[in-house]
Motif scaffolding. Structure first.
Motif, PDB file in Angstrom:
ATOM      1  N   VAL A  60       1.643  -4.089   2.025  1.00  0.00           N
ATOM      2  CA  VAL A  60       1.558  -3.215   2.710  1.00  0.00           C
ATOM      3  C   VAL A  60       0.213  -3.535   3.905  1.00  0.00           C
ATOM      4  O   VAL A  60      -0.653  -3.815   3.194  1.00  0.00           O
ATOM      5  N   TRP A  61       0.643  -3.580   5.467  1.00  0.00           N
ATOM      6  CA  TRP A  61      -0.802  -3.086   6.309  1.00  0.00           C
ATOM      7  C   TRP A  61      -0.086  -2.042   7.046  1.00  0.00           C
ATOM      8  O   TRP A  61       0.599  -1.486   7.544  1.00  0.00           O
ATOM      9  N   ARG A  62      -2.006  -1.817   7.381  1.00  0.00           N
ATOM     10  CA  ARG A  62      -2.068  -0.460   8.716  1.00  0.00           C
ATOM     11  C   ARG A  62      -1.467  -0.627   9.644  1.00  0.00           C
ATOM     12  O   ARG A  62      -1.330   0.117  10.361  1.00  0.00           O
ATOM     13  N   TYR A  89       4.580  10.542  12.597  1.00  0.00           N
ATOM     14  CA  TYR A  89       3.829   9.502  11.416  1.00  0.00           C
ATOM     15  C   TYR A  89       3.195   8.011  11.448  1.00  0.00           C
ATOM     16  O   TYR A  89       3.034   7.954  12.463  1.00  0.00           O
ATOM     17  N   THR A  90       2.608   7.943  10.205  1.00  0.00           N
ATOM     18  CA  THR A  90       1.706   6.935  10.114  1.00  0.00           C
ATOM     19  C   THR A  90       2.694   5.461   9.814  1.00  0.00           C
ATOM     20  O   THR A  90       3.800   5.725   9.307  1.00  0.00           O
ATOM     21  N   LEU A  91       2.408   4.342  10.249  1.00  0.00           N
ATOM     22  CA  LEU A  91       3.087   3.561  10.760  1.00  0.00           C
ATOM     23  C   LEU A  91       2.488   2.359   9.767  1.00  0.00           C
ATOM     24  O   LEU A  91       1.317   1.816  10.532  1.00  0.00           O
ATOM     25  N   PHE A  92       3.190   2.235   9.003  1.00  0.00           N
ATOM     26  CA  PHE A  92       3.069   0.573   7.708  1.00  0.00           C
ATOM     27  C   PHE A  92       4.041  -0.418   8.827  1.00  0.00           C
ATOM     28  O   PHE A  92       5.246  -0.129   8.562  1.00  0.00           O
ATOM     29  N   SER A  93       3.501  -1.238   7.491  1.00  0.00           N
ATOM     30  CA  SER A  93       4.108  -2.290   7.417  1.00  0.00           C
ATOM     31  C   SER A  93       4.264  -3.344   6.576  1.00  0.00           C
ATOM     32  O   SER A  93       2.819  -3.398   6.102  1.00  0.00           O
ATOM     33  N   ILE A  94       4.980  -4.394   6.314  1.00  0.00           N
ATOM     34  CA  ILE A  94       4.932  -5.619   5.487  1.00  0.00           C
ATOM     35  C   ILE A  94       5.472  -6.874   6.214  1.00  0.00           C
ATOM     36  O   ILE A  94       6.091  -6.713   6.267  1.00  0.00           O
ATOM     37  N   PRO A  95       4.323  -7.445   6.615  1.00  0.00           N
ATOM     38  CA  PRO A  95       4.613  -8.560   6.996  1.00  0.00           C
ATOM     39  C   PRO A  95       5.278  -9.651   5.676  1.00  0.00           C
ATOM     40  O   PRO A  95       5.241  -9.771   4.640  1.00  0.00           O
ATOM     41  N   ASP A  96       6.070 -10.542   6.538  1.00  0.00           N
ATOM     42  CA  ASP A  96       6.357 -11.951   5.867  1.00  0.00           C
ATOM     43  C   ASP A  96       7.127 -13.271   6.493  1.00  0.00           C
ATOM     44  O   ASP A  96       6.509 -12.361   8.089  1.00  0.00           O
ATOM     45  N   ALA A  97       7.505 -14.043   6.081  1.00  0.00           N
ATOM     46  CA  ALA A  97       7.521 -14.911   7.148  1.00  0.00           C
ATOM     47  C   ALA A  97       9.051 -15.079   8.247  1.00  0.00           C
ATOM     48  O   ALA A  97       8.816 -15.851   9.626  1.00  0.00           O
ATOM     49  N   LYS A  98       9.906 -14.239   7.843  1.00  0.00           N
ATOM     50  CA  LYS A  98      11.109 -14.083   8.308  1.00  0.00           C
ATOM     51  C   LYS A  98      11.191 -12.561   8.990  1.00  0.00           C
ATOM     52  O   LYS A  98      11.938 -12.299  10.264  1.00  0.00           O
ATOM     53  N   LEU A 108      -0.120  12.022   7.427  1.00  0.00           N
ATOM     54  CA  LEU A 108      -1.317  11.559   8.362  1.00  0.00           C
ATOM     55  C   LEU A 108      -2.473  11.220   7.559  1.00  0.00           C
ATOM     56  O   LEU A 108      -3.208  12.064   6.883  1.00  0.00           O
ATOM     57  N   GLY A 109      -3.870  11.111   9.145  1.00  0.00           N
ATOM     58  CA  GLY A 109      -5.338  10.508   8.713  1.00  0.00           C
ATOM     59  C   GLY A 109      -5.471   9.739   6.815  1.00  0.00           C
ATOM     60  O   GLY A 109      -6.607   9.994   6.611  1.00  0.00           O
ATOM     61  N   GLN A 110      -4.655   8.668   7.202  1.00  0.00           N
ATOM     62  CA  GLN A 110      -4.949   7.600   6.170  1.00  0.00           C
ATOM     63  C   GLN A 110      -6.183   7.313   6.594  1.00  0.00           C
ATOM     64  O   GLN A 110      -6.244   6.263   7.574  1.00  0.00           O
ATOM     65  N   TRP A 111      -7.069   6.163   6.088  1.00  0.00           N
ATOM     66  CA  TRP A 111      -7.701   5.154   6.440  1.00  0.00           C
ATOM     67  C   TRP A 111      -7.096   3.900   5.674  1.00  0.00           C
ATOM     68  O   TRP A 111      -6.687   3.605   4.387  1.00  0.00           O
ATOM     69  N   GLY A 112      -7.200   3.309   6.778  1.00  0.00           N
ATOM     70  CA  GLY A 112      -6.109   1.880   6.335  1.00  0.00           C
ATOM     71  C   GLY A 112      -4.915   1.987   5.407  1.00  0.00           C
ATOM     72  O   GLY A 112      -4.310   3.324   5.789  1.00  0.00           O
ATOM     73  N   ALA A 113      -4.438   0.687   4.514  1.00  0.00           N
ATOM     74  CA  ALA A 113      -3.493   1.624   3.964  1.00  0.00           C
ATOM     75  C   ALA A 113      -3.748   1.339   2.297  1.00  0.00           C
ATOM     76  O   ALA A 113      -3.040   0.791   1.177  1.00  0.00           O
ATOM     77  N   LYS A 118      -0.308   5.702  -3.111  1.00  0.00           N
ATOM     78  CA  LYS A 118      -0.361   7.246  -3.107  1.00  0.00           C
ATOM     79  C   LYS A 118       0.377   7.908  -2.532  1.00  0.00           C
ATOM     80  O   LYS A 118       1.033   9.357  -2.553  1.00  0.00           O
ATOM     81  N   VAL A 119       1.013   7.064  -1.072  1.00  0.00           N
ATOM     82  CA  VAL A 119       1.653   8.221  -0.317  1.00  0.00           C
ATOM     83  C   VAL A 119       3.184   7.698  -0.483  1.00  0.00           C
ATOM     84  O   VAL A 119       3.653   8.382   0.891  1.00  0.00           O
ATOM     85  N   LYS A 120       3.630   6.771  -0.859  1.00  0.00           N
ATOM     86  CA  LYS A 120       4.993   6.148  -0.977  1.00  0.00           C
ATOM     87  C   LYS A 120       6.336   6.775  -0.708  1.00  0.00           C
ATOM     88  O   LYS A 120       6.788   7.236  -0.375  1.00  0.00           O
ATOM     89  N   ASP A 121       5.851   7.785  -1.725  1.00  0.00           N
ATOM     90  CA  ASP A 121       7.728   8.694  -1.911  1.00  0.00           C
ATOM     91  C   ASP A 121       6.494   9.809  -0.089  1.00  0.00           C
ATOM     92  O   ASP A 121       8.072  10.858  -0.511  1.00  0.00           O
ATOM     93  N   GLN A 122       6.377   9.856   0.978  1.00  0.00           N
ATOM     94  CA  GLN A 122       6.184  10.289   1.327  1.00  0.00           C
ATOM     95  C   GLN A 122       7.008   9.663   2.995  1.00  0.00           C
ATOM     96  O   GLN A 122       6.951   9.715   3.899  1.00  0.00           O
ATOM     97  N   ASP A 123       7.381   8.029   2.793  1.00  0.00           N
ATOM     98  CA  ASP A 123       8.411   7.600   3.166  1.00  0.00           C
ATOM     99  C   ASP A 123       9.678   8.115   4.195  1.00  0.00           C
ATOM    100  O   ASP A 123      10.360   9.030   3.577  1.00  0.00           O
TER     101      ASP A 123
END
Length: 164
Positions: A60-62, A89-98, A108-113, A118-123
Motif C-alpha cells: 500500500v502507498w499513500r 477520504y484518504t486515497l491509497f493505492s497498491i501498485p502492480d505492473a499491470k 483522515l489525517g494520516q501520515w503516509g501509509a 490499523k485503519v484498513k477496516d475503514q476502507d
C-alpha cells in the motif's frame, strides 16, 4: 495575563505549524475539477526507478508524499463503479505492473501509509484499474480531474479511475 496566554498560544501554534512544514520533503498541491478536489504531496522522480523499486509492487502507498493524499467529492459519486457518499477520504493505492488497486479510506489525517493496517477496516471502496505505461516519463506526481475520472501520472505510469 490574558494577552500573555494568547501570545504563548500563538507562538506554540506557529512552532508546531513550522515544524510540520519542515518535515515535508515535497511541495503540496491541489488538483480541482468538477466537484472533486485532491490534495497531495508531489514527489519528484529525480532519476529514480519508482514503481517496483522505490514504491514496491503489492504494498500500500499513500499515493503521494508526506501526509496521505486526500480526495473530496462535493456530491455522491460512483468511483470505479462503486457508490461513494460525498465527503473527504484518504486515497491509497497498491501498485502492480499491470493492475492497480485504488482505495478510499474514511480515516483522515494520516501520515503516509504507515498505519494503514490499523485503519484498513475503514476502507470505503477498493477498485482495481489497469495501469497504462507512458512512453515519456512524468517527473512529478500529477493528479488531473478531466471530469469523468481521477487520473494520476508519475514516472512511466498512468492510473485512471472512472468517476460519475
Amino acid at each position: 495575563m490574558k494577552q500573555f496566554i494568547m501570545a504563548t498560544f500563538f507562538v506554540a501554534t506557529a512552532a508546531v505549524a513550522f515544524g510540520q512544514q519542515k518535515d515535508r520533503k515535497s511541495p503540496h498541491v491541489t488538483a480541482e475539477g468538477k466537484g472533486i478536489k485532491v490534495v497531495y504531496g508531489q514527489p519528484s522522480k529525480k532519476g529514480r526507478e519508482i514503481f517496483g523499486k522505490l514504491e514496491p509492487f503489492g504494498k500500500v502507498w499513500r499515493t503521494g508524499a508526506d501526509e496521505a493524499t486526500e480526495i473530496t467529492f462535493d456530491k455522491d459519486v460512483t468511483f470505479g463503479g462503486q457508490k461513494v457518499k460525498k465527503g473527504t477520504y484518504t486515497l491509497f493505492s497498491i501498485p502492480d505492473a499491470k493492475t492497480w488497486t485504488v482505495i478510499l479510506n474514511a480515516k483522515l489525517g494520516q501520515w503516509g501509509a504507515y498505519d494503514y493496517e490499523k485503519v484498513k477496516d475503514q476502507d470505503v471502496v477498493s477498485v482495481k484499474v489497469p495501469r497504462e505505461e507512458l512512453k515519456t516519463p512524468v517527473e512529478k506526481l500529477t493528479f488531473t480531474l478531466p471530469g469523468n475520472a481521477v487520473v494520476f501520472e508519475w514516472d512511466d505510469t498512468k492510473v485512471s479511475v472512472p468517476v460519475k
